[in-house]
Design a protein around this motif. Structure first.
Motif, mmCIF file in Angstrom:
data_model
loop_
_atom_site.group_PDB
_atom_site.id
_atom_site.type_symbol
_atom_site.label_atom_id
_atom_site.label_comp_id
_atom_site.label_asym_id
_atom_site.label_seq_id
_atom_site.Cartn_x
_atom_site.Cartn_y
_atom_site.Cartn_z
ATOM 1 N N GLU A 118 0.830 -1.198 0.000
ATOM 2 C CA GLU A 118 0.000 0.000 0.000
ATOM 3 C C GLU A 118 0.870 1.255 0.000
ATOM 4 O OE1 GLU A 118 -2.556 -0.335 3.336
ATOM 5 O OE2 GLU A 118 -3.737 -1.997 2.499
ATOM 6 N N LEU B 214 2.098 2.013 -3.533
ATOM 7 C CA LEU B 214 1.072 2.639 -4.372
ATOM 8 C C LEU B 214 0.873 4.101 -3.993
ATOM 9 C CD1 LEU B 214 -1.613 -0.219 -4.555
ATOM 10 C CD2 LEU B 214 0.143 0.362 -6.241
ATOM 11 N N SER C 142 3.127 2.403 -9.959
ATOM 12 C CA SER C 142 1.998 1.822 -10.683
ATOM 13 C C SER C 142 1.779 0.382 -10.242
ATOM 14 C CB SER C 142 2.266 1.865 -12.189
ATOM 15 O OG SER C 142 3.381 1.062 -12.523
ATOM 16 N N LYS C 143 0.608 -0.166 -10.583
ATOM 17 C CA LYS C 143 0.312 -1.541 -10.192
ATOM 18 C C LYS C 143 1.247 -2.541 -10.871
ATOM 19 C CE LYS C 143 -4.535 -1.129 -8.860
ATOM 20 N NZ LYS C 143 -5.919 -1.656 -9.056
ATOM 21 N N ALA D 116 4.615 -2.217 -9.076
ATOM 22 C CA ALA D 116 4.491 -2.797 -7.736
ATOM 23 C C ALA D 116 4.371 -4.319 -7.806
ATOM 24 C CB ALA D 116 3.273 -2.208 -7.022
#
Length: 258
Positions: A153, A156, A161-162, A165
């Motif tokens: 968390e 982010l 970015s996802k 990550a």
């Protein structure tokens, strides 16, 4: 640890084992068919007079090659699928994954293999395509557990970015699980190839494989040629059991419960 070293030593030996055989595994000698084990043919000969010892050694090397390649490709498929799911329609991709897991994988492989000419490439691709869903499901469960931790968390919140990550925060803690799944999938791939080849849907009959040898052995059981059955089965167990020992050791060492 001894079993782990034994497993790696056995894998290395089987890769170079055909060098110890002086017979061509595909050369037939119709004057020497169904010879019992002797000083010239350690495992005897089959119905075409081919040296069974050579065929078993080459079959074990082919099984290792298919198992490692199919397991590696299945991991790539699983990672790509989960990354794609997280980028677009997550719930849709997960339902498709559940549907894929509900299908009988062996029958599905036999169906596709019946339309494709048997070869190393097609066998590796079909096995990887049928096994990646199981890897993806277990891997996704681990990812969802890791997403609840603060380090993900925080990444982010700090602007990651996802996708970044995923590779930088979520993937490294899963290396032990992925390696364990890689080893287990090698076992499944070897067993699957042997099963498909036994039913005539795997590798061509001119390529030595444990499934093809056991297929020939099913005809020899009625004439008392026990060596055509016993030695290939022992070879299959000798290949699978060390991998099972390795997977059990890794589960206990890393504390992974599947």
């Amino acid at each position: 640890m001894f079993r782990v070293y034994l497993c790696f030593a056995l894998m290395i030996f089987l890769v170079f084992a055909p060098k110890f055989s002086s017979y061509n595994p595909s050369m037939s000698d119709f004057l020497s068919f169904y010879l019992a084990p002797n000083s010239n043919h350690f495992f005897g000969t089959d119905m075409l007079g081919r040296d069974l010892f050579s065929r078993v050694l080459y079959a074990l090397r082919n099984s290792i090659f298919i198992g490692v390649c199919a397991s590696s490709l299945a991991l790539v498929f699983a990672l790509f699928y989960l990354l794609l799911a997280r980028m677009f329609f997550y719930n849709f991709f997960m339902r498709i994954l559940d549907l894929f897991l509900a299908l009988p994988s062996l029958l599905l492989m036999m169906f596709f293999q019946s339309f494709i000419e048997g070869s190393f490439i097609s066998m590796i691709f079909i096995i990887a395509l049928s096994h990646y869903a199981f890897i993806a499901k277990l891997f996704e469960s681990e990812l969802r557990a890791l997403e609840k931790f603060e380090f993900y968390e925080a990444a982010l919140v700090l602007g990651s970015s996802k996708i970044r990550a995923f590779f930088k925060e979520l993937l490294p803690p899963c290396f032990s699980l992925l390696f364990l799944l890689f080893v287990l999938n090698i076992i499944h791939a070897i067993s699957t190839e042997a099963t498909l080849s036994f039913f005539g849907l795997g590798l061509p009959f001119d390529i030595p494989s444990l499934g093809n040898i056991l297929n020939d052995a099913s005809k020899a059981i009625f004439i008392g040629a026990w060596w055509v059955i016993v030695f290939p089965l022992l070879a299959l167990l000798m290949l699978i059991l060390p991998l099972l020992w390795l997977s059990n050791f890794l589960q206990k060492y890393w504390g992974i419960h599947l």
